[in-house]
Motif scaffolding. Sequence first.
Motif, PDB file in Angstrom:
ATOM      1  N   PHE A  13       0.845  -1.087   0.108  1.00 31.54           N
ATOM      2  CA  PHE A  13      -0.104   0.079   0.106  1.00 31.54           C
ATOM      3  C   PHE A  13       0.948   1.183  -0.059  1.00 31.54           C
ATOM      4  O   PHE A  13       1.784   1.556   0.669  1.00 31.54           O
ATOM      5  N   ALA A  46      -3.071   6.485   1.032  1.00 35.28           N
ATOM      6  CA  ALA A  46      -4.528   6.297   0.986  1.00 35.28           C
ATOM      7  C   ALA A  46      -5.250   6.760  -0.314  1.00 35.28           C
ATOM      8  O   ALA A  46      -6.098   5.860  -0.936  1.00 35.28           O
ATOM      9  N   THR A 100      -6.110  -2.888   6.772  1.00 31.00           N
ATOM     10  CA  THR A 100      -6.428  -1.569   6.579  1.00 31.00           C
ATOM     11  C   THR A 100      -7.572  -1.143   7.011  1.00 31.00           C
ATOM     12  O   THR A 100      -7.860   0.059   7.352  1.00 31.00           O
ATOM     13  N   GLN A 155      -9.606   1.372   2.404  1.00 36.59           N
ATOM     14  CA  GLN A 155      -9.091   2.129   1.447  1.00 36.59           C
ATOM     15  C   GLN A 155      -9.985   3.536   1.083  1.00 36.59           C
ATOM     16  O   GLN A 155      -9.633   4.538   1.114  1.00 36.59           O
ATOM     17  N   ASN A 163     -10.100   5.871   4.121  1.00 35.77           N
ATOM     18  CA  ASN A 163      -8.978   6.636   4.278  1.00 35.77           C
ATOM     19  C   ASN A 163      -8.686   7.762   3.143  1.00 35.77           C
ATOM     20  O   ASN A 163      -8.201   8.938   3.584  1.00 35.77           O
ATOM     21  N   GLU A 188       0.502   3.993   4.604  1.00 40.21           N
ATOM     22  CA  GLU A 188       0.307   2.716   5.268  1.00 40.21           C
ATOM     23  C   GLU A 188       1.622   1.986   5.423  1.00 40.21           C
ATOM     24  O   GLU A 188       2.536   1.990   4.807  1.00 40.21           O
ATOM     25  N   ALA A 209       0.040  -3.060   7.526  1.00 45.59           N
ATOM     26  CA  ALA A 209      -1.286  -3.037   6.634  1.00 45.59           C
ATOM     27  C   ALA A 209      -1.261  -3.978   5.741  1.00 45.59           C
ATOM     28  O   ALA A 209      -1.701  -3.634   4.654  1.00 45.59           O
TER      29      ALA A 209
END
Length: 368
Positions: free
Chosen positions: A4, A7, A80, A325, A328, A337, A341
């Motif tokens: 990741f 976000a 997440t 996702q 965020n 992240e 995560a």
Amino acid sequence: MSGFRSAASSFSSIHRPQGISSPWDTPVATPHESPATTPGGSPILRDSDGKRLPKADDIKMILSDVDGTLFTDAHELHPTTRDAIRYIRQTRPNVPFIPVTGKQLTSCGDLVKELGIEDMPAACMHGAIIYDKDRKIEQSMSLDPHFVRDVARLMRKHNKSTFLYVEEWNAMVTKEENGSKDWEQVARGFDPAVRDERETDFMQRVLKGKEKISKIFLPMDESVVPDMIDLIEKTFHKVPFKITRALPYIIEIVAEGVDKSAALAFFCAKFNIDPKNVISFGDGENDVGMFGASGYSVAMANGMPKPKAVATYQTGSNNDGGVGQFLNAIFRPDHTEGPDARLNPDHLSMLDERLGAVESPLAAGAYP
């Protein structure tokens, strides 16, 4: 499942159309805002299709399905998603986060603790039972006992499994013989408190009103689901009930009037919140009513066609932390992240097996 990034970039990478490079790109500005910011100077967030995302202050309540939405296919919270919701609970404690699920409350205990929503109400079995924050029942609806018995008889005649849900556990009253799957184990994956009641007086207790059935759960091969729905509807065309599906291979029957949209209306009245300020997440046909009743609705990438067709937005899959996702992207768009995560190797291996991967992406080094 790649590592990741921020976000915003993680969310927008789902299926970004050509020409849109980030959620901050604004193809057309209104007379009251610049192309890049709102009147207050904050960036305008957009999803991967260029749709403008709601501002954090526009969201007054969050409702979410559980299986296939908050939970991965292994029935666990994606990191997440967990971290995004806990962040909102810490920074915006006045924004209710409420699970609205087909599951029983007893199957949501770990979820409630992990998300820090012990002080929140819940709607279970598609809204057939609504609990307050102290886990006391505020509203409940059950099926006619004779209808329940007759559905079980029909399933036995056609060699299908039948699970009857009371408040805290569910009874297996028929079991498919020589089926393609062990449907008892499938049922336990969603709500573990399954009891084999085929040779007991359970059905007599149902008929006497000693056991109230909130939901009938009928798992079977997906290929026969349409014909079985047609058979049930034709056989009981004079009986009030509702058929819904959270997953393509499961038929669920609840009392007429039970719907997640009714649960949404109940919670809006309880918290004095306008439905236009509610965001909802889901993946199944049982989420369609809730989507239509909420101001903002988000379908999972792994969702069924009907919820995808009516949702305001789409996000990543449950196995990619799609709920986290999306949240965020709204509540902390600059968040990056860390390594925690990601799903751990054991979890990923389980998903490989569950999803039927021919060659494990984990073994091939596809995951960080």
